[in-house]
Each structure stands twice: as C-alpha cells, then as structure tokens.
Write a protein that holds these residues in place. Structure first.
Motif, PDB file in Angstrom:
ATOM      1  N   PHE A  64      -7.189   6.481  -3.578  1.00  0.00           N
ATOM      2  CA  PHE A  64      -6.333   6.144  -4.714  1.00  0.00           C
ATOM      3  C   PHE A  64      -6.293   7.298  -5.704  1.00  0.00           C
ATOM      4  O   PHE A  64      -7.173   8.149  -5.734  1.00  0.00           O
ATOM      5  CB  PHE A  64      -6.847   4.877  -5.412  1.00  0.00           C
ATOM      6  N   ARG A  65      -5.245   7.296  -6.504  1.00  0.00           N
ATOM      7  CA  ARG A  65      -5.136   8.204  -7.629  1.00  0.00           C
ATOM      8  C   ARG A  65      -4.596   7.401  -8.802  1.00  0.00           C
ATOM      9  O   ARG A  65      -4.136   6.264  -8.637  1.00  0.00           O
ATOM     10  CB  ARG A  65      -4.189   9.361  -7.304  1.00  0.00           C
ATOM     11  N   LYS A  66      -4.638   7.977  -9.976  1.00  0.00           N
ATOM     12  CA  LYS A  66      -4.089   7.315 -11.162  1.00  0.00           C
ATOM     13  C   LYS A  66      -2.956   8.151 -11.729  1.00  0.00           C
ATOM     14  O   LYS A  66      -3.017   9.380 -11.708  1.00  0.00           O
ATOM     15  CB  LYS A  66      -5.176   7.111 -12.216  1.00  0.00           C
ATOM     16  N   ILE A  95      -0.509   9.351 -14.992  1.00  0.00           N
ATOM     17  CA  ILE A  95      -0.962   9.952 -16.250  1.00  0.00           C
ATOM     18  C   ILE A  95      -1.383   8.914 -17.280  1.00  0.00           C
ATOM     19  O   ILE A  95      -2.078   9.240 -18.249  1.00  0.00           O
ATOM     20  CB  ILE A  95       0.121  10.872 -16.854  1.00  0.00           C
ATOM     21  N   PHE A  96      -0.985   7.652 -17.070  1.00  0.00           N
ATOM     22  CA  PHE A  96      -1.374   6.586 -17.992  1.00  0.00           C
ATOM     23  C   PHE A  96      -2.538   5.765 -17.449  1.00  0.00           C
ATOM     24  O   PHE A  96      -2.965   4.803 -18.083  1.00  0.00           O
ATOM     25  CB  PHE A  96      -0.181   5.672 -18.280  1.00  0.00           C
ATOM     26  N   GLY A  97      -3.017   6.114 -16.248  1.00  0.00           N
ATOM     27  CA  GLY A  97      -4.193   5.443 -15.706  1.00  0.00           C
ATOM     28  C   GLY A  97      -3.922   4.330 -14.717  1.00  0.00           C
ATOM     29  O   GLY A  97      -4.855   3.666 -14.264  1.00  0.00           O
ATOM     30  N   LYS A  98      -2.643   4.097 -14.349  1.00  0.00           N
ATOM     31  CA  LYS A  98      -2.351   3.033 -13.381  1.00  0.00           C
ATOM     32  C   LYS A  98      -2.686   3.524 -11.973  1.00  0.00           C
ATOM     33  O   LYS A  98      -2.218   4.578 -11.545  1.00  0.00           O
ATOM     34  CB  LYS A  98      -0.876   2.629 -13.440  1.00  0.00           C
ATOM     35  N   PRO A  99      -3.482   2.761 -11.196  1.00  0.00           N
ATOM     36  CA  PRO A  99      -3.851   3.179  -9.845  1.00  0.00           C
ATOM     37  C   PRO A  99      -2.660   3.154  -8.889  1.00  0.00           C
ATOM     38  O   PRO A  99      -1.797   2.277  -8.966  1.00  0.00           O
ATOM     39  CB  PRO A  99      -4.903   2.148  -9.423  1.00  0.00           C
ATOM     40  N   GLU A 100      -2.630   4.112  -7.980  1.00  0.00           N
ATOM     41  CA  GLU A 100      -1.628   4.201  -6.928  1.00  0.00           C
ATOM     42  C   GLU A 100      -2.334   4.587  -5.636  1.00  0.00           C
ATOM     43  O   GLU A 100      -3.411   5.200  -5.652  1.00  0.00           O
ATOM     44  CB  GLU A 100      -0.580   5.274  -7.270  1.00  0.00           C
ATOM     45  N   ILE A 101      -1.725   4.256  -4.500  1.00  0.00           N
ATOM     46  CA  ILE A 101      -2.300   4.638  -3.215  1.00  0.00           C
ATOM     47  C   ILE A 101      -2.023   6.123  -2.954  1.00  0.00           C
ATOM     48  O   ILE A 101      -0.911   6.601  -3.172  1.00  0.00           O
ATOM     49  CB  ILE A 101      -1.705   3.807  -2.067  1.00  0.00           C
ATOM     50  N   LEU A 102      -3.034   6.823  -2.495  1.00  0.00           N
ATOM     51  CA  LEU A 102      -2.884   8.218  -2.083  1.00  0.00           C
ATOM     52  C   LEU A 102      -3.024   8.261  -0.568  1.00  0.00           C
ATOM     53  O   LEU A 102      -4.125   8.274  -0.015  1.00  0.00           O
ATOM     54  CB  LEU A 102      -3.947   9.095  -2.750  1.00  0.00           C
ATOM     55  N   TRP A 103      -1.888   8.218   0.118  1.00  0.00           N
ATOM     56  CA  TRP A 103      -1.920   8.190   1.574  1.00  0.00           C
ATOM     57  C   TRP A 103      -2.331   9.544   2.134  1.00  0.00           C
ATOM     58  O   TRP A 103      -1.923  10.590   1.637  1.00  0.00           O
ATOM     59  CB  TRP A 103      -0.548   7.816   2.141  1.00  0.00           C
ATOM     60  N   GLN A 104      -3.111   9.499   3.204  1.00  0.00           N
ATOM     61  CA  GLN A 104      -3.456  10.696   3.948  1.00  0.00           C
ATOM     62  C   GLN A 104      -2.356  10.915   4.988  1.00  0.00           C
ATOM     63  O   GLN A 104      -2.199  10.116   5.920  1.00  0.00           O
ATOM     64  CB  GLN A 104      -4.814  10.541   4.633  1.00  0.00           C
ATOM     65  N   LEU A 105      -1.560  11.952   4.821  1.00  0.00           N
ATOM     66  CA  LEU A 105      -0.393  12.165   5.672  1.00  0.00           C
ATOM     67  C   LEU A 105      -0.807  12.438   7.118  1.00  0.00           C
ATOM     68  O   LEU A 105      -1.717  13.221   7.392  1.00  0.00           O
ATOM     69  CB  LEU A 105       0.438  13.327   5.136  1.00  0.00           C
TER      70      LEU A 105
END
Length: 310
Positions: free
Chosen positions: A97-99, A101-111
């Motif tokens: 995961f990553r956040k 700039i406001f801190g909301k989590p998002e999925i960081l897919w491994q391509l």
C-alpha cells in the motif's frame, strides 16, 4: 443469485479465501466483521502472519489487548478482502500500500506482465464493535460506520452549529425529541464522513461546514424530506473551496441491527444531465479464513436511502 454470493462456512481456520467476482462499475461490495466474535488465539496468531513487518511492529507496540486485537483485525480485513478479487494471483500478506498526499491508503500493485491487476478502490471504517471495508472498481469510495446508540458528549444542536452547515443545523432543529435528533445527527455524520473520506483529502482539507447534505423527496428544492428514510441524499458545496466536487452519490443503510453505514461513490462525469442509477450493494459478514456469510437481502442490511432493490 450467483454462486459466489452464497454463505460459505468452514469448520475451523484455514489458509484459503473464497474468490469473489469484481464489482461492476455501478456496484459496491461491503465486508464487515464483529471483533467480539473473534476469540481464538491461534487465529489471531495466524492473522499476525498476514501483516507486513511494519504493521506487525505497530501492533506489537499497542499495550492494550483490546486495541491491539482490533488493529490486527482491521488490517487483516483489508488485506483478505482485496486479495479475494485477484483470482489467487496475490496473497493477502504480499499486498502493498501507499498513501496519497492527504494520507488516504491506496493499493500499490506490483506490476507483472503476466497479469493485469484490477482497478480496485477501497476504504475502511471502524467502531469499537464493528470493522468494515468497502470496495469498488474504477470509482473512488468512502465509507463510514457508526453505532446507532453512540452517545454525543455535547448537546447535539450546539455541536451541529459548530461543525455542520446552517441548513443541516436547521434540519436537526426540526426534531423536538432529543433521541430522534441524536439519531438523525448520527445518520448525517456518517454521510458527511463518507464524503470526506471518498474525496481522500481529510477533514482539514474538507471541513464539514464547507458542504451541505440535503434530503430531498424529489428534484424540487422546496420539497424537504422529513427524515433520511423518506429521501435521496443530495450534495451541495458551499462557497469556493478547492477540491470539493459534487459528482458523488450516496447510499445509507442499517447494518447488523446495531450500526448506521454510509457509502459515498464517485459518479461517471461523462453522463450529463442524467440522474445516476441507485447503487447496487453486496454485503458480506466475515471472519477471515473461517467464515464468509452473504447477508444482503437479510435483516442484517436494512436500506435507508440510495440503494437499488436488486
């Protein structure tokens, strides 16, 4: 009803998760668990292995057992829920995961050239007695859950004047019964919180007073609804506040007989001058690796507004 929507029960903990078909563009999937139903220490130890090293370090530092347990459950719910939509391509523990700039989590897919990851969006909310995760494809999402019996520390009217718009405060003041006023206040709070979380900007960037949640029984502005159960939810921004947009729609429902839940989902901006369809919602109650139960259409999910009857 599709087969994957049926209840799935196990005799005990396992390492498998029931795969689930991705939500359609007009659909939201909603998963929740009740922390008080998770007692097995070996299961909690299994959950710890699902967390990332950073998450485990964070949890270990929590001294109060009850808070530690809920922190584990929240992270495991997100990881196991999202992994269900990958067709076994990604395990819960390997999700990253990553956040923003406001801190909301998002999925960081491994391509991976062999697999195209789904365009998933998610949001999590929790109280002391319930943890929930909402999932959509393509559209951004925000969710909020609140206990129906939540007590307010301050007078509802005074609190509303401080944090809510004048229109919302006026609406709450139409209720002379303090209990009914408290109930409508909590419903309104869930909707506003869901919107701020869907924006992904945080409360400081989108204070509650900068937008207004209206309740309308039809398209006529003069027709004010008497309660949430009578109305569709309409969003109106107040003044010139960068980042606030109105291309969102809401769904509101009672959950597990004990909570109010709100969903805010981004609408398709390519459709002009057309009323968006009601949201389609699929809801599961889960204990990850132990039990999944599809509860849409049962007394566990009671629509208030904004939901399709499908």
């Amino acid at each position: 009803m599709q087969a994957n929507f049926l209840a799935r029960r196990f005799c005990g903990p396992s390492t498998s998760l029931a795969p689930v078909v991705l939500p359609s563009p007009r659909e939201t999937h909603f998963w929740y668990l009740l922390p008080d139903e998770v007692h097995n220490e070996s299961l909690l130890k299994q959950y710890m292995t699902v967390l990332s090293p950073c998450e485990r370090d964070y949890v270990i530092c929590i001294k109060e057992d009850d808070l530690k347990k809920k922190a584990i459950l929240a992270r495991v719910l997100v990881r196991t829920t999202l992994a269900r939509y990958t067709g076994s391509e990604v395990s819960p523990q390997s999700l990253k995961f990553r956040k923003n700039i406001f801190g909301k989590p998002e999925i960081l897919w491994q391509l991976d050239k062999k697999w195209n990851p789904p365009l998933l969006h998610f949001n999590i909310s929790h109280t002391s007695s319930l943890i929930a995760c909402g999932v959509t494809t393509i559209a951004q999402i925000g969710i909020d859950v609140e206990e129906k019996q939540r007590k307010t520390k301050n007078n509802v009217a005074a609190f509303a004047r401080r944090y809510f718009s004048p229109q919302e405060t006026e609406y709450l003041n139409t209720f002379s019964d303090p209990e009914k006023q408290r109930e409508e206040f909590i419903k309104l709070w869930t909707l506003k919180e869901a919107y701020v979380k869907a924006l992904g900007r945080g409360f400081s960037a989108a204070p509650f007073k900068t937008f207004n949640i209206q309740l309308k029984t039809d398209g006529c502005r003069k027709n004010q609804a008497k309660s949430f159960s009578d109305a569709k939810v309409v969003l109106e921004t107040l003044g010139d506040h960068p980042g606030l947009t109105t291309n969102w729609q809401f769904a509101h429902f009672q959950l597990a007989g004990s909570h109010y839940a709100a969903i805010c989902v981004e609408t398709d901006t390519s459709i002009h001058n057309k009323e968006p369809d009601l949201l389609r919602l699929q809801v599961w109650k889960t204990i990850p690796f132990v039990e999944d139960e599809y509860v849409s259409g049962t007394n566990a999910v009671m629509p208030i507004s904004g939901l399709s009857g499908d």
